[in-house]
Design an enzyme around this catalytic site. Structure first.
Site, PDB file in Angstrom:
ATOM      1  N   ARG A 164       0.835  -1.204   0.000  1.00 20.28           N
ATOM      2  CA  ARG A 164       0.000   0.000   0.000  1.00 20.28           C
ATOM      3  C   ARG A 164       0.872   1.257   0.000  1.00 20.28           C
ATOM      4  O   ARG A 164       1.838   1.337   0.749  1.00 20.28           O
ATOM      5  CB  ARG A 164      -0.921  -0.001   1.232  1.00 20.28           C
ATOM      6  CG  ARG A 164      -2.060  -0.976   1.149  1.00 20.28           C
ATOM      7  CD  ARG A 164      -2.777  -1.137   2.485  1.00 20.28           C
ATOM      8  NE  ARG A 164      -1.926  -1.835   3.459  1.00 20.28           N
ATOM      9  CZ  ARG A 164      -2.341  -2.233   4.663  1.00 20.28           C
ATOM     10  NH1 ARG A 164      -3.594  -1.987   5.049  1.00 20.28           N
ATOM     11  NH2 ARG A 164      -1.522  -2.870   5.487  1.00 20.28           N
ATOM     12  N   TRP A 216      -1.957   9.794  10.749  1.00 21.46           N
ATOM     13  CA  TRP A 216      -1.867   9.054  12.012  1.00 21.46           C
ATOM     14  C   TRP A 216      -0.887   9.745  12.961  1.00 21.46           C
ATOM     15  O   TRP A 216      -1.184   9.912  14.146  1.00 21.46           O
ATOM     16  CB  TRP A 216      -1.436   7.600  11.753  1.00 21.46           C
ATOM     17  CG  TRP A 216      -2.578   6.717  11.362  1.00 21.46           C
ATOM     18  CD1 TRP A 216      -3.514   6.968  10.398  1.00 21.46           C
ATOM     19  CD2 TRP A 216      -2.925   5.444  11.920  1.00 21.46           C
ATOM     20  NE1 TRP A 216      -4.407   5.924  10.322  1.00 21.46           N
ATOM     21  CE2 TRP A 216      -4.073   4.976  11.234  1.00 21.46           C
ATOM     22  CE3 TRP A 216      -2.369   4.648  12.917  1.00 21.46           C
ATOM     23  CZ2 TRP A 216      -4.673   3.753  11.534  1.00 21.46           C
ATOM     24  CZ3 TRP A 216      -2.967   3.421  13.204  1.00 21.46           C
ATOM     25  CH2 TRP A 216      -4.101   2.986  12.528  1.00 21.46           C
ATOM     26  N   THR A 226       0.949  -7.509  16.688  1.00 20.96           N
ATOM     27  CA  THR A 226       0.870  -7.207  15.253  1.00 20.96           C
ATOM     28  C   THR A 226      -0.046  -6.027  14.938  1.00 20.96           C
ATOM     29  O   THR A 226      -0.140  -5.623  13.777  1.00 20.96           O
ATOM     30  CB  THR A 226       0.430  -8.444  14.438  1.00 20.96           C
ATOM     31  OG1 THR A 226      -0.864  -8.867  14.862  1.00 20.96           O
ATOM     32  CG2 THR A 226       1.430  -9.577  14.584  1.00 20.96           C
ATOM     33  N   THR A 227      -0.690  -5.466  15.945  1.00 24.42           N
ATOM     34  CA  THR A 227      -1.356  -4.176  15.720  1.00 24.42           C
ATOM     35  C   THR A 227      -0.318  -3.104  15.418  1.00 24.42           C
ATOM     36  O   THR A 227      -0.646  -2.065  14.847  1.00 24.42           O
ATOM     37  CB  THR A 227      -2.132  -3.703  16.963  1.00 24.42           C
ATOM     38  OG1 THR A 227      -1.210  -3.524  18.053  1.00 24.42           O
ATOM     39  CG2 THR A 227      -3.225  -4.677  17.364  1.00 24.42           C
ATOM     40  N   THR A 228       0.912  -3.348  15.857  1.00 24.69           N
ATOM     41  CA  THR A 228       2.065  -2.426  15.832  1.00 24.69           C
ATOM     42  C   THR A 228       1.958  -1.333  16.890  1.00 24.69           C
ATOM     43  O   THR A 228       2.815  -0.445  16.952  1.00 24.69           O
ATOM     44  CB  THR A 228       2.305  -1.762  14.452  1.00 24.69           C
ATOM     45  OG1 THR A 228       1.279  -0.778  14.191  1.00 24.69           O
ATOM     46  CG2 THR A 228       2.322  -2.783  13.317  1.00 24.69           C
ATOM     47  N   ARG A 232      -6.697  -3.745  18.106  1.00 26.75           N
ATOM     48  CA  ARG A 232      -6.851  -5.115  17.600  1.00 26.75           C
ATOM     49  C   ARG A 232      -8.301  -5.458  17.284  1.00 26.75           C
ATOM     50  O   ARG A 232      -8.623  -5.940  16.205  1.00 26.75           O
ATOM     51  CB  ARG A 232      -6.299  -6.109  18.636  1.00 26.75           C
ATOM     52  CG  ARG A 232      -6.365  -7.572  18.233  1.00 26.75           C
ATOM     53  CD  ARG A 232      -5.327  -7.919  17.187  1.00 26.75           C
ATOM     54  NE  ARG A 232      -5.719  -7.570  15.823  1.00 26.75           N
ATOM     55  CZ  ARG A 232      -4.864  -7.358  14.834  1.00 26.75           C
ATOM     56  NH1 ARG A 232      -3.569  -7.437  15.021  1.00 26.75           N
ATOM     57  NH2 ARG A 232      -5.299  -7.055  13.623  1.00 26.75           N
ATOM     58  N   ASP A 272      -9.865  -3.166  14.445  1.00 23.73           N
ATOM     59  CA  ASP A 272      -9.279  -3.551  13.159  1.00 23.73           C
ATOM     60  C   ASP A 272      -9.843  -4.898  12.697  1.00 23.73           C
ATOM     61  O   ASP A 272     -10.243  -5.057  11.534  1.00 23.73           O
ATOM     62  CB  ASP A 272      -7.756  -3.624  13.317  1.00 23.73           C
ATOM     63  CG  ASP A 272      -7.045  -4.060  12.044  1.00 23.73           C
ATOM     64  OD1 ASP A 272      -7.300  -5.199  11.600  1.00 23.73           O
ATOM     65  OD2 ASP A 272      -6.226  -3.300  11.510  1.00 23.73           O
ATOM     66  N   TYR A 287     -11.363   3.442  11.517  1.00 22.14           N
ATOM     67  CA  TYR A 287     -12.207   2.270  11.238  1.00 22.14           C
ATOM     68  C   TYR A 287     -13.664   2.501  11.629  1.00 22.14           C
ATOM     69  O   TYR A 287     -14.392   1.554  11.925  1.00 22.14           O
ATOM     70  CB  TYR A 287     -11.647   1.040  11.957  1.00 22.14           C
ATOM     71  CG  TYR A 287     -10.286   0.628  11.460  1.00 22.14           C
ATOM     72  CD1 TYR A 287     -10.143  -0.118  10.302  1.00 22.14           C
ATOM     73  CD2 TYR A 287      -9.124   1.011  12.133  1.00 22.14           C
ATOM     74  CE1 TYR A 287      -8.891  -0.487   9.827  1.00 22.14           C
ATOM     75  CE2 TYR A 287      -7.865   0.649  11.672  1.00 22.14           C
ATOM     76  CZ  TYR A 287      -7.763  -0.099  10.521  1.00 22.14           C
ATOM     77  OH  TYR A 287      -6.526  -0.458  10.051  1.00 22.14           O
ATOM     78  N   ASP A 347     -12.500   0.057   6.653  1.00 25.92           N
ATOM     79  CA  ASP A 347     -11.045   0.079   6.733  1.00 25.92           C
ATOM     80  C   ASP A 347     -10.545   1.351   6.061  1.00 25.92           C
ATOM     81  O   ASP A 347     -10.243   1.377   4.872  1.00 25.92           O
ATOM     82  CB  ASP A 347     -10.462  -1.168   6.050  1.00 25.92           C
ATOM     83  CG  ASP A 347      -8.941  -1.238   6.144  1.00 25.92           C
ATOM     84  OD1 ASP A 347      -8.333  -0.260   6.624  1.00 25.92           O
ATOM     85  OD2 ASP A 347      -8.364  -2.259   5.736  1.00 25.92           O
ATOM     86  N   TYR A 374      -7.830   2.957   6.338  1.00 28.75           N
ATOM     87  CA  TYR A 374      -6.423   3.025   5.938  1.00 28.75           C
ATOM     88  C   TYR A 374      -6.221   2.400   4.558  1.00 28.75           C
ATOM     89  O   TYR A 374      -5.633   3.019   3.663  1.00 28.75           O
ATOM     90  CB  TYR A 374      -5.535   2.325   6.973  1.00 28.75           C
ATOM     91  CG  TYR A 374      -4.072   2.353   6.614  1.00 28.75           C
ATOM     92  CD1 TYR A 374      -3.347   3.545   6.678  1.00 28.75           C
ATOM     93  CD2 TYR A 374      -3.407   1.207   6.199  1.00 28.75           C
ATOM     94  CE1 TYR A 374      -2.000   3.589   6.331  1.00 28.75           C
ATOM     95  CE2 TYR A 374      -2.062   1.236   5.850  1.00 28.75           C
ATOM     96  CZ  TYR A 374      -1.366   2.432   5.924  1.00 28.75           C
ATOM     97  OH  TYR A 374      -0.033   2.477   5.579  1.00 28.75           O
TER      98      TYR A 374
END
Length: 548
Positions: free
Chosen positions: A264, A273, A401-403, A441, A444, A520, A525, A527
């Site tokens: 992306r 963000w 993994t959401t970062t 999390r 998303d 969101y 979504d 993003y």
């Protein structure tokens, strides 16, 4: 989650590449230079208006309602960062005097402002508005401003604030009923609040809306505050556009659009963000570092999610753990591009921070990135094996993994007052950080469920929840929504004094949760598909200035 590789690596590799849309913006933000004469003119007038506003705040003999409304207006207009100490001192005095009021509007405003500033005011302030059965009095239904303030106050509730659960339900029902019959601009304010409550909104987005759509149209507006807000917004916007131009040039030079076309291209959305985390001028360096980090981890995410094979991803994961440029030869050519860019970026961070003797803190962000990549790889393995883990196992991996652990840590890098102790506190995953991560999390997962399902990903949060509890998709989504509400209460508790670190370091964590709520919204979504959600916000914050 990563895409599968074929079983036989001797055959041609089939990559189920996601069909991401190109950037909406092209080279629109590539060049911008501040017009110094205009900026200096704005800054000079702002200084005079700042003094007038400070005098308003410090004026003696003001009624409680007037003081609270002034503070609320200053905060909504986005100029409160100029008066943090003055506002905190005033609210501290109000809290310690146990100031009481009899009208719903003032009581609710007092409660929200004090809670948002960390003062643990009791929700018993609302008991006077209940009947003998503990229900909110129906006579309040005609007090729209009171209901609006009650509604906004209900969103700062914690686990002990049962009365505010009732307040939310009561105010929502009556505001929805009243909204179509209200006059402008109150109608727009109520409608907007029902769509996006203030506490969970991105501060700059809410400021722009309030200035242009509400306060500018109010008959009782204070013209000093309004002009101050417009000038300040436009002056800050110049700085933000300059930063975005700098980042856009860096991104264009990397040329990932050409060399890594599967990923992306969202550098502008990444800047949004970063701007959501902090907008104030003193965080300029921090913003630029954060947006570069978000942009880079987005590339890594898409490599795992939509392109890499099992063997490639294992090699990439191992190389990231070793963090050594000599590992690059073990990677396929396309992975070498992002691997080198990542290591170069962190060398730049160390160099940038060395002048202030802070280069040693970069290691905290590097360790968080290693964690994200390890967990990305676990998800890719689950996908390959067709494994649907229990929810608890899924979350233990998927929170990283959401970062958001990584981005929260990165957000501190450019904050000049962040100490080693602040990073140590953050590294222990305090409850407020854990809550922000959970919100990211579950929101998303809910928004991206259908798309991930269509791509054959079975180890999604919703899927794991459905299987674990034997429930429907709708019930699983409701369960995730409840998790988000619980996490918001944890955040609100984490903001209350005494706090283990200063408010300055809690605010980015709060704002990360706000960003995901906005990005969101309505299970979209925003993003991946920014045209649905983020485009109008980006135009309002980074394209159109406010007419003065």
């Amino acid at each position: 989650m990563a895409s599968a590789a074929v079983a036989n690596y001797e055959e041609e590799i089939v990559r189920p590449v996601a069909d991401f849309s190109p950037s909406l913006w092209g080279d629109q933000f590539l060049s911008f230079s501040i017009k110094n004469q205009v900026a200096e003119k704005y800054a000079k007038e702002i200084e005079a208006l700042k003094e007038q506003t400070r005098n308003m705040l410090l004026a003696t003999g003001m009624k409680l309602a007037d003081t609270l409304n002034l503070i609320d207006t200053i905060e909504r207009l986005g100029i409160s960062y100029h008066f943090e100490k003055e506002i905190d001192d005033i609210l501290d005095q109000i809290y310690n005097q146990n100031s009481n009021c009899n009208d719903l509007c003032t009581s609710a405003l007092q409660f929200r402002l004090l809670r948002q500033h960390g003062f643990n005011i009791s929700p018993e302030i609302f008991s006077k508005f209940q009947d003998e059965n503990g229900k909110f009095k129906e006579s309040l239904a005609s007090d729209v401003l009171g209901l609006l303030n009650l509604y906004e106050a209900s969103h700062v509730r914690t686990h002990a604030d049962d009365i505010l659960e009732d307040a939310l339900a009561f105010s929502t029902i009556h505001l929805e009923s009243a909204a179509p019959h209200l006059k402008s601009p109150l109608r727009e304010q109520v409608t907007h609040a029902l769509e996006q409550c203030l506490h969970k909104g991105v501060p700059r987005v809410e400021t722009r809306f309030f200035i242009s759509s509400i306060y500018d149209k109010e008959q009782s507006k204070n013209n000093v505050l309004l002009r101050f807000a417009k000038l300040d917004f436009n002056l800050l916007q110049m700085l933000h556009k300059q930063e975005l131009a700098q980042v856009s040039r860096w991104w264009k030079d990397l040329d990932f659009v050409t060399t890594l076309p599967y990923a992306r291209d969202r550098v502008v959305e990444c800047y949004f963000w970063a701007l959501g985390v902090y907008f104030e001028p003193q965080y300029s360096q921090a913003r630029v570092m954060l947006v570069k980090t978000i942009s880079m981890i987005s590339i890594v995410d898409d490599t795992f999610d939509a392109y890499g094979t099992v063997k490639e991803l294992e090699a990439y994961t191992d190389a990231i753990q070793r963090w050594d440029i000599n590992e690059i030869d073990r990677l396929p050519d396309y992975m070498k591009i992002s691997y080198k860019a990542i290591l170069d970026l962190y060398k730049d961070y160390e160099k940038e921070l060395s002048s202030a003797g802070r280069s040693h803190i970069v290691c905290h962000a590097i360790e968080r990135m290693k964690e994200v990549v390890r967990n990305y790889n676990v998800e890719s393995t689950w996908f390959i094996e067709g494994y649907t883990p229990p929810v608890s196992e899924y979350l233990s991996n998927a929170l990283a993994t959401t970062t958001y652990y990584y981005l929260a840590t990165t957000s501190y890098l450019g904050m000049k007052s962040a100490t080693e102790q602040d990073f140590e506190w953050l590294s222990k995953n305090p409850k407020i950080l854990e809550a922000s991560v959970i919100i990211c999390r579950v929101i998303d997962d809910t928004a991206t469920y259908e798309v991930e399902k269509s791509r054959g990903q079975i180890a999604t949060g919703i899927e794991c929840c459905m299987r674990d509890y034997g429930i429907s998709t709708k019930e699983a989504m409701a369960k995730f929504q409840n998790m988000a509400e619980t996490a918001w209460k944890d955040i609100n508790e984490g903001l209350l004094r005494p706090t283990p670190v200063s408010t300055e370091f809690l605010t980015p964590i709060l704002n990360l949760a706000r960003i995901v709520e906005v990005t969101y919204i309505h299970n979209l979504d925003g993003y991946t598909h920014p045209e649905k959600v983020l485009k109008p916000h980006i135009i309002n914050l980074l394209v159109d200035s406010i007419k003065i």
